[in-house]
Design a protein around this motif. Sequence first.
Motif, mmCIF file in Angstrom:
data_model
loop_
_atom_site.group_PDB
_atom_site.id
_atom_site.type_symbol
_atom_site.label_atom_id
_atom_site.label_comp_id
_atom_site.label_asym_id
_atom_site.label_seq_id
_atom_site.Cartn_x
_atom_site.Cartn_y
_atom_site.Cartn_z
ATOM 1 N N GLN A 253 41.127 -45.054 25.344
ATOM 2 C CA GLN A 253 40.903 -45.114 23.845
ATOM 3 C C GLN A 253 41.902 -45.409 23.026
ATOM 4 O O GLN A 253 42.992 -44.650 23.493
ATOM 5 N N GLY B 235 43.518 -44.481 19.283
ATOM 6 C CA GLY B 235 43.301 -43.720 17.736
ATOM 7 C C GLY B 235 44.745 -42.552 16.962
ATOM 8 O O GLY B 235 45.733 -43.332 17.725
ATOM 9 N N GLY C 152 42.620 -47.400 14.103
ATOM 10 C CA GLY C 152 41.627 -46.623 14.960
ATOM 11 C C GLY C 152 40.532 -44.954 14.165
ATOM 12 O O GLY C 152 41.179 -44.797 13.025
ATOM 13 N N ARG C 153 40.584 -45.016 15.075
ATOM 14 C CA ARG C 153 39.632 -43.116 15.079
ATOM 15 C C ARG C 153 40.876 -42.620 14.884
ATOM 16 O O ARG C 153 41.783 -42.415 15.885
ATOM 17 N N ASP D 201 38.208 -37.575 15.883
ATOM 18 C CA ASP D 201 37.402 -38.316 16.843
ATOM 19 C C ASP D 201 36.941 -38.237 18.360
ATOM 20 O O ASP D 201 36.128 -39.968 18.094
ATOM 21 N N LEU D 202 38.349 -38.674 18.692
ATOM 22 C CA LEU D 202 38.243 -39.029 19.844
ATOM 23 C C LEU D 202 37.114 -38.169 20.476
ATOM 24 O O LEU D 202 37.355 -37.129 21.206
ATOM 25 N N GLU D 203 36.757 -39.506 21.558
ATOM 26 C CA GLU D 203 35.866 -38.333 23.092
ATOM 27 C C GLU D 203 36.898 -37.442 24.000
ATOM 28 O O GLU D 203 38.088 -38.016 24.763
#
Length: 72
Positions: A23, A25, A29-30, A34-36
């Motif tokens: 991922q 971020g 990006g996120r 907001d990341l999982e």
Amino acid sequence: SNGKSTTTALIGHLLEAAGKPAQIGGNIGRGVLDLEPPEAGETVVLELSSYQIELARALGPDIALLADRARV
């Protein structure tokens, strides 16, 4: 300094090209919040400013890259 977003994106791309879940971020990006939550074996690649790092109450990366404006 220049190249933080490019470096973050490149590391994420290299991980994914190698078949490693990742991922991306932070400031690209996120947002971090907001990341999982990362799954087992997944890498989270974050672009963080020096201000964000300074204010982080708990930050324990396995690997870190620091861009120094005087040397970039």
